[in-house]
Design a protein around this motif. Structure first.
Motif, PDB file in Angstrom:
ATOM      1  N   GLY A 131       0.827  -1.204   0.000  1.00  0.00           N
ATOM      2  CA  GLY A 131       0.000   0.000   0.000  1.00  0.00           C
ATOM      3  C   GLY A 131       0.863   1.257   0.000  1.00  0.00           C
ATOM      4  N   SER A 132       1.983   1.190   0.700  1.00  0.00           N
ATOM      5  CA  SER A 132       2.879   2.349   0.757  1.00  0.00           C
ATOM      6  C   SER A 132       3.431   2.709  -0.617  1.00  0.00           C
ATOM      7  CB  SER A 132       4.045   2.070   1.706  1.00  0.00           C
ATOM      8  OG  SER A 132       3.559   1.801   2.990  1.00  0.00           O
ATOM      9  N   ALA A 133       3.620   1.741  -1.483  1.00  0.00           N
ATOM     10  CA  ALA A 133       4.105   2.041  -2.837  1.00  0.00           C
ATOM     11  C   ALA A 133       3.020   2.794  -3.610  1.00  0.00           C
ATOM     12  CB  ALA A 133       4.498   0.760  -3.567  1.00  0.00           C
ATOM     13  N   PHE A 160      -0.312   7.301  12.294  1.00  0.00           N
ATOM     14  CA  PHE A 160       0.887   6.776  11.666  1.00  0.00           C
ATOM     15  C   PHE A 160       0.845   6.838  10.129  1.00  0.00           C
ATOM     16  CE2 PHE A 160       3.455   2.952  10.613  1.00  0.00           C
ATOM     17  CZ  PHE A 160       4.600   3.249  11.335  1.00  0.00           C
ATOM     18  N   PHE A 161      -0.265   6.404   9.531  1.00  0.00           N
ATOM     19  CA  PHE A 161      -0.297   6.307   8.072  1.00  0.00           C
ATOM     20  C   PHE A 161      -0.535   7.661   7.411  1.00  0.00           C
ATOM     21  CE2 PHE A 161      -1.190   1.921   9.379  1.00  0.00           C
ATOM     22  CZ  PHE A 161      -0.095   1.321   8.767  1.00  0.00           C
ATOM     23  N   SER A 162      -1.393   8.471   8.012  1.00  0.00           N
ATOM     24  CA  SER A 162      -1.601   9.805   7.440  1.00  0.00           C
ATOM     25  C   SER A 162      -0.314  10.624   7.562  1.00  0.00           C
ATOM     26  CB  SER A 162      -2.780  10.500   8.119  1.00  0.00           C
ATOM     27  OG  SER A 162      -2.800  10.258   9.498  1.00  0.00           O
ATOM     28  N   SER A 163       0.463  10.373   8.620  1.00  0.00           N
ATOM     29  CA  SER A 163       1.745  11.062   8.760  1.00  0.00           C
ATOM     30  C   SER A 163       2.764  10.525   7.756  1.00  0.00           C
ATOM     31  CB  SER A 163       2.299  10.897  10.180  1.00  0.00           C
ATOM     32  OG  SER A 163       1.376  11.395  11.113  1.00  0.00           O
ATOM     33  N   ARG A 164       2.619   9.263   7.382  1.00  0.00           N
ATOM     34  CA  ARG A 164       3.516   8.702   6.367  1.00  0.00           C
ATOM     35  C   ARG A 164       3.339   9.430   5.035  1.00  0.00           C
ATOM     36  NH1 ARG A 164       3.667   2.238   5.568  1.00  0.00           N
ATOM     37  NH2 ARG A 164       4.514   2.418   7.664  1.00  0.00           N
ATOM     38  N   LEU A 165       2.087   9.767   4.706  1.00  0.00           N
ATOM     39  CA  LEU A 165       1.847  10.537   3.470  1.00  0.00           C
ATOM     40  C   LEU A 165       2.597  11.873   3.540  1.00  0.00           C
ATOM     41  CD1 LEU A 165      -1.990   9.949   3.027  1.00  0.00           C
ATOM     42  CD2 LEU A 165      -0.249   9.270   1.365  1.00  0.00           C
ATOM     43  N   GLU A 191      -7.829   5.736   9.626  1.00  0.00           N
ATOM     44  CA  GLU A 191      -6.456   5.707  10.152  1.00  0.00           C
ATOM     45  C   GLU A 191      -6.318   4.440  10.990  1.00  0.00           C
ATOM     46  OE1 GLU A 191      -3.117   5.625  10.820  1.00  0.00           O
ATOM     47  OE2 GLU A 191      -3.188   7.638   9.964  1.00  0.00           O
ATOM     48  N   THR A 192      -5.722   3.431  10.379  1.00  0.00           N
ATOM     49  CA  THR A 192      -5.592   2.100  10.978  1.00  0.00           C
ATOM     50  C   THR A 192      -4.847   2.114  12.308  1.00  0.00           C
ATOM     51  OG1 THR A 192      -5.302   1.479   8.682  1.00  0.00           O
ATOM     52  CG2 THR A 192      -4.992  -0.255  10.288  1.00  0.00           C
ATOM     53  N   SER A 193      -3.924   3.066  12.479  1.00  0.00           N
ATOM     54  CA  SER A 193      -3.091   3.053  13.681  1.00  0.00           C
ATOM     55  C   SER A 193      -3.854   3.535  14.910  1.00  0.00           C
ATOM     56  CB  SER A 193      -1.851   3.922  13.470  1.00  0.00           C
ATOM     57  OG  SER A 193      -2.211   5.283  13.317  1.00  0.00           O
ATOM     58  N   ALA A 204      -7.182   4.975   1.121  1.00  0.00           N
ATOM     59  CA  ALA A 204      -8.328   4.140   1.501  1.00  0.00           C
ATOM     60  C   ALA A 204      -7.876   2.685   1.661  1.00  0.00           C
ATOM     61  CB  ALA A 204      -9.435   4.266   0.459  1.00  0.00           C
ATOM     62  N   VAL A 205      -6.645   2.483   2.124  1.00  0.00           N
ATOM     63  CA  VAL A 205      -6.071   1.137   2.162  1.00  0.00           C
ATOM     64  C   VAL A 205      -6.935   0.191   3.009  1.00  0.00           C
ATOM     65  CG1 VAL A 205      -4.089  -0.272   2.854  1.00  0.00           C
ATOM     66  CG2 VAL A 205      -3.705   1.933   1.743  1.00  0.00           C
ATOM     67  N   CYS A 206      -7.345   0.657   4.190  1.00  0.00           N
ATOM     68  CA  CYS A 206      -8.102  -0.278   5.041  1.00  0.00           C
ATOM     69  C   CYS A 206      -9.608  -0.161   4.834  1.00  0.00           C
ATOM     70  CB  CYS A 206      -7.725  -0.101   6.510  1.00  0.00           C
ATOM     71  SG  CYS A 206      -8.380   1.398   7.255  1.00  0.00           S
ATOM     72  N   GLY A 253      -3.468  -4.349  -1.230  1.00  0.00           N
ATOM     73  CA  GLY A 253      -4.151  -5.614  -1.478  1.00  0.00           C
ATOM     74  C   GLY A 253      -4.699  -6.267  -0.230  1.00  0.00           C
ATOM     75  N   GLN A 254      -3.920  -6.189   0.851  1.00  0.00           N
ATOM     76  CA  GLN A 254      -4.126  -7.121   1.967  1.00  0.00           C
ATOM     77  C   GLN A 254      -5.064  -6.634   3.059  1.00  0.00           C
ATOM     78  OE1 GLN A 254      -1.665  -5.070   1.581  1.00  0.00           O
ATOM     79  NE2 GLN A 254      -0.680  -4.454   3.466  1.00  0.00           N
ATOM     80  N   LYS A 255      -5.802  -5.558   2.783  1.00  0.00           N
ATOM     81  CA  LYS A 255      -6.715  -5.066   3.825  1.00  0.00           C
ATOM     82  C   LYS A 255      -8.158  -5.116   3.327  1.00  0.00           C
ATOM     83  CE  LYS A 255      -3.031  -2.720   6.137  1.00  0.00           C
ATOM     84  NZ  LYS A 255      -2.541  -1.473   6.668  1.00  0.00           N
ATOM     85  N   GLY A 256      -8.745  -3.937   3.055  1.00  0.00           N
ATOM     86  CA  GLY A 256     -10.158  -3.948   2.659  1.00  0.00           C
ATOM     87  C   GLY A 256     -10.472  -4.894   1.510  1.00  0.00           C
TER      88      GLY A 256
HETATM   89  C1  LIG Z   1      -1.665  -0.649   6.073  1.00  0.00           C
HETATM   90  C2  LIG Z   1      -1.911   0.725   5.656  1.00  0.00           C
HETATM   91  C3  LIG Z   1      -1.037   1.400   4.809  1.00  0.00           C
HETATM   92  C4  LIG Z   1       0.275   0.805   4.342  1.00  0.00           C
HETATM   93  O1  LIG Z   1       0.106  -0.379   3.639  1.00  0.00           O
HETATM   94  P1  LIG Z   1       1.397  -1.333   3.446  1.00  0.00           P
HETATM   95  O2  LIG Z   1       0.882  -2.381   2.523  1.00  0.00           O
HETATM   96  O3  LIG Z   1       1.769  -1.818   4.795  1.00  0.00           O
HETATM   97  O4  LIG Z   1       2.453  -0.492   2.847  1.00  0.00           O
HETATM   98  C5  LIG Z   1      -1.335   2.672   4.438  1.00  0.00           C
HETATM   99  N1  LIG Z   1      -2.448   3.282   4.868  1.00  0.00           N
HETATM  100  C6  LIG Z   1      -3.325   2.674   5.673  1.00  0.00           C
HETATM  101  C7  LIG Z   1      -4.552   3.409   6.104  1.00  0.00           C
HETATM  102  C8  LIG Z   1      -3.092   1.382   6.098  1.00  0.00           C
HETATM  103  O5  LIG Z   1      -3.963   0.773   6.900  1.00  0.00           O
END
Ligand SMILES: *Cc1c(COP(=O)(O)O)cnc(C)c1O
Length: 400
Positions: free
Chosen positions: A79-81, A104-109, A154-156, A182-184, A205-208
């Motif tokens: 998802g990060s890619a 955590f994830f919104s800060s990653r952006l 925000e999953t974290s 919208a990863v999760c 791929g691996q969440k929602g």
């Molecule tokens: C898991 C997640 C990511 C990052 O996905 P990765 O596949 O671990 O890189 C990004 N944003 C949200 C909201 C997530 O839950």
């Protein structure tokens, strides 16, 4: 000097548990059998068969993202890619970005934008509070950013941003493009890319979607694509260059060897979503997550986030005083073969409600494992009460 064969290597069956753990954490999530089967196949990455599959992946994605956009791209990566693909293609170095940060994830952006030398203005929202639209408006007015980034879920911190539409409306007044992670959440709750006017939506791929990790999707709006096409500079990123990826995803040509097995898995995951329909899938996720939440509270535990902004896709539970969360997770794994997630900071453990996690049999097993494990750690929780509440809440939804 030769390097010797390593003698200590054992086969996977000696490493993996004989019975797989039930994956009820914040991802990766369990995959349906058809997705696993598709993931075991390798085909040519170019040619007729692949083209047909790619066309279907895009058509199904348009439904899942709720967009007519012709600019759906896949990316070999997490998802990060996909996040980085949206960031590096839409944000020019030194341009201004406003990032709504709830964890955590919104800060990653925001960090990704900083790394390409954008001028990033963060709105740091404290845990448990919604982002204030007036604050967003003030940041837009003050900084006139070209881009705004945010997460839907925000999953974290397990916070839900339910005001994407209002934020897009505000952003439009400043010609600010909006990137939504919208990863999760994608396919677990409504997200209407076109109707809400989102410029880029990211998913993994691996969440929602309940596919495998390693193949992700980004959808760009027509507006966003115009910005990408009109950029005068050459991107520093080669793999993530959307114009190069477009060759494979839209022009039947070669960029890099696509992760064929993962794309087949994604195809099946999307097909199962189309078969279920978004409406039914959203209802299933809502019913299951709400029933799980009610069950957790009936155990006597506290949910981390107030209901108005609580994420349903990943539920955050406050760890009771005197319980060590690592030991709790370990107990759940060893005794009940259920895996849930720890935390990236807040004093919580997290249970996922994405895809196959939102099935009643998985809820009962997980709630029981959670309650019983905490009880053996000396905290008095009401396990039968929790399970009964889970059941009655599931039933109350069925009668609606
Ligand atoms: C898991 C997640 C990511 C990052 O996905 P990765 O596949 O671990 O890189 C990004 N944003 C949200 C909201 C997530 O839950």
């Amino acid at each position: 000097m030769n390097i010797d064969v390593p003698r200590h290597i054992v086969s996977l069956d000696k490493i993996l548990p004989s019975e797989p753990l039930l994956m009820m954490g914040a991802g990766p999530v369990p995959i349906p059998h058809r997705v696993a089967q598709a993931n075991s196949i390798v085909i040519n990455h170019v040619g007729q068969t692949m083209s047909q599959i790619i066309e279907q992946v895009k058509d199904m994605s348009r439904y899942v993202f709720q967009t007519h956009s012709q600019h759906i791209l896949g990316v070999a990566g997490p998802g990060s890619a996909a996040m980085e693909m949206a960031i590096v293609n839409l944000i020019e170095p030194s341009s201004t970005v406003v990032s709504i940060c709830n964890g955590f994830f919104s800060s990653r952006l925001a960090e990704m934008a900083e790394r390409i030398n954008a001028q990033v203005e963060r709105i740091n929202v404290p845990d448990g509070q919604p982002v204030d639209l007036a604050v967003v408006a003030a940041y837009l007015e003050k900084h006139q950013p070209k881009t705004l980034t945010m997460v839907q879920g925000e999953t974290s911190s397990t916070v839900y941003n339910g005001n994407i539409r209002q934020i897009c409306n505000l952003a439009r007044q400043y010609n600010t493009q909006v990137i939504v992670d919208a990863v999760c959440t994608l396919s677990t709750m409504p997200l209407k890319m076109d109707k809400w006017g989102v410029d880029a939506v990211i998913t993994g791929g691996q969440k929602g979607l309940a596919s495998i990790p390693g193949v992700s999707l980004v959808a760009f709006s027509t507006n966003a694509w115009e910005r990408i096409e009109s950029r005068p500079d050459r991107l520093h990123h080669w793999c993530l260059d959307a114009k190069l990826a477009d060759k494979f995803w839209n022009k039947k040509s070669y960029h890099y060897t696509a992760p064929v097995s993962g794309i087949l898995a994604l195809h099946e995951a999307l097909r199962l979503i189309c078969h279920e329909t978004l409406r039914v899938r959203f209802e299933r996720h809502l019913r299951c997550s709400k029933a799980l939440q009610a069950g957790i509270e009936a155990l006597g535990l506290e949910l981390f986030i107030p209901e108005e902004i609580r994420l349903n896709s990943v539920v955050g539970i406050v760890v009771p005083n005197g319980v060590d969360s690592a030991t709790l997770l370990d107990n759940m794994r060893r005794r009940y073969r259920v895996e849930i997630s720890g935390s990236f900071g807040p004093p919580i453990v997290r249970i996922g409600q994405m895809g196959e996690q939102s099935r009643s049999h998985n809820l009962f097993r997980t709630l029981h494992a959670l309650g019983s494990s905490i009880k053996t750690m000396g905290v008095n929780v009401d396990v039968p009460g929790g399970v009964a509440k889970l059941e009655s809440t599931l039933e109350s939804f069925e009668q609606d």
